[in-house]
Design an enzyme around this catalytic site. Structure first.
Site, PDB file in Angstrom:
ATOM      1  N   GLY A 160       3.677  -1.239   7.216  1.00 30.84           N
ATOM      2  CA  GLY A 160       3.680  -0.123   6.278  1.00 30.84           C
ATOM      3  C   GLY A 160       3.424  -0.597   4.873  1.00 30.84           C
TER       4      GLY A 160
ATOM      5  CD  GLU B 193      -0.193  -0.661   3.814  1.00 27.73           C
ATOM      6  OE1 GLU B 193      -0.093  -1.823   4.253  1.00 27.73           O
ATOM      7  OE2 GLU B 193      -0.206  -0.391   2.594  1.00 27.73           O
TER       8      GLU B 193
ATOM      9  CD  GLU C 264       1.399  -4.339   6.491  1.00 23.88           C
ATOM     10  OE1 GLU C 264       1.838  -4.476   5.341  1.00 23.88           O
ATOM     11  OE2 GLU C 264       1.997  -3.683   7.365  1.00 23.88           O
TER      12      GLU C 264
ATOM     13  CG  ASP D  63      19.575   7.259   2.763  1.00 19.44           C
ATOM     14  OD1 ASP D  63      19.417   8.499   2.651  1.00 19.44           O
ATOM     15  OD2 ASP D  63      20.245   6.740   3.671  1.00 19.44           O
TER      16      ASP D  63
ATOM     17  CD  GLU E 130       4.175 -15.138  13.324  1.00 14.74           C
ATOM     18  OE1 GLU E 130       4.641 -15.688  12.305  1.00 14.74           O
ATOM     19  OE2 GLU E 130       4.574 -15.355  14.474  1.00 14.74           O
TER      20      GLU E 130
END
Lengths: 226, 226
Positions: free
Chosen positions: A43, A59, A63, A79, A112
DNA sequence: TGCTATTATTGTAAAAAATACACAAAATAA
DNA sequence: TTATTTTGTGTATTTTTTACAATAATAGCA
């Protein structure tokens, strides 16, 4: 000094399934702080001119090298201190893929990437354990009333694979005969003349999910429920 | 010039129900651009040090004077041009209240607030019609497997009110006897010795939702389904 | 080739749940 | 007192779910 503002990110819980290994989640090893070296779900921040889903796919590509076919919004986690540095609100998605279809990370960009069985997850960064929990719950319940399981199977599959998938996701044994009866009554599978080639025991017919048949089921006001 | 950033807002679809009028949504008349003078659901930007739910409750208080008891996240809407001026991603919530419990807007802050029956909604600002659609769908399905309907009824209610509520939300006629049988089998209602006082016809017993009984149902692994 | 082990295929009887349906009782209004 | 309205209750029928076992097709091995 600029007024601090809320940052918006997306995160993705990508589920993979293999009949031998069960259900897995795709994780990446972070190479920046906070939680540098720790495991997290893929993300990152959403760009100003980018849709949420596009951000997730970007993303994921960057990634992990993965492109998901089935992607759905899960929940938004906001939160106050879920990120120790800044206020970051994240829109979480979940996706379904077949691990065998992809070559992971190493070939690609930065971190990774690795599959982890959902019963053997490492300690996770941020509130990502909570996000995965919610995703698992959602997948568990959704599988029963939406025909999304096929995303986790080959295009052609013997019925026993579908059966195993449902037993795995629901976490309970399901009577083979009753399950097949119920599923076949929906008339959304096409039985092929081919048989499964490998493995011992009597070879079973291969089946295909027939999307058109599913749509016509929906149009008739019937519901998928297994 | 500062780099533009994504703004984060919350919006709330507040449902109200009255047995004579059916299901309504709380709207406000906007007194600022864009869509000045148009109708919209309550909402606004989230503050940097404020939780999402707190933001919803604050905006509701400011704009309508209402405090909701039952509030749940609905979906996050983030299309690029949903706000014509800036990029604003909004986390939508939905809530349930009894309209009779509140005095609306005029007494309070800025905008004018008003209940609109869901079949007679005016044209709405932004993508708020879409948000309301999603909220109605969610409420419709949720009512069947979560005991949230009681938020829309008085604490003590005759069974017929519960029946009417379900008929209204599901949009289909439901057999009175079968419905009562099924609901009573759940054993989550307490039948009071009081009877309904007003109205013609035979007076019916009053009932109360008994949360403890519901919890013990859940603990036994049983499910609420009507 | 025949035997064993493994997996796939099929049907039926019993139990449970959902549905359809009607009449009596308690109150108010005329 | 009569008619009207609303509540309360039970049963027979149908549909759905569940439990359950024997046979067929292949591979591996003796």
């Amino acid at each position: 000094m600029a007024k601090p503002h809320i940052r918006l990110s997306v995160d993705a819980v990508v589920f993979g399934y293999e009949s031998q290994n069960g259900l897995s989640v795709l994780l990446i090893k972070r190479n920046i702080d906070p939680f540098k070296g720790g495991w997290a779900i893929p993300g990152g921040l959403v760009k100003e001119n980018e849709n949420l889903e596009d951000a997730v796919q970007r993303e994921l590509k960057e990634e992990t090298g993965i492109k998901v076919n089935y992607l759905e919004q899960l929940y938004t986690f906001g939160d106050l201190h879920r990120d120790p540095r800044n206020r970051v609100v994240t829109v979480a998605y979940y996706g379904l893929v077949q691990p065998s279809k992809f070559q992971l990370a190493a070939a690609t960009d930065a971190e990774e990437a690795q599959w982890y069985n959902i019963d053997q997850l490492p300690k996770l960064a941020f509130d990502h354990d909570k996000i995965i929990d919610v995703a698992i719950q959602r997948l568990r319940s959704k599988i029963s009333y939406q025909p999304i399981g096929f995303e986790l199977l080959d295009e052609k599959f013997p019925f026993s694979e579908l059966h195993k998938l449902y037993e795995c996701l629901k976490g309970v044994p399901i009577d083979r005969r009753n399950f097949k009866k119920k599923f076949m009554q929906l008339e959304i599978l096409e039985e092929l003349s081919e048989k499964r080639k490998i493995g011992k025991g009597r070879p079973g017919s291969l089946f295909k999910f027939h999307q058109k048949k599913y749509f016509s089921l929906v149009k008739k006001g019937m519901v998928f429920e297994v």
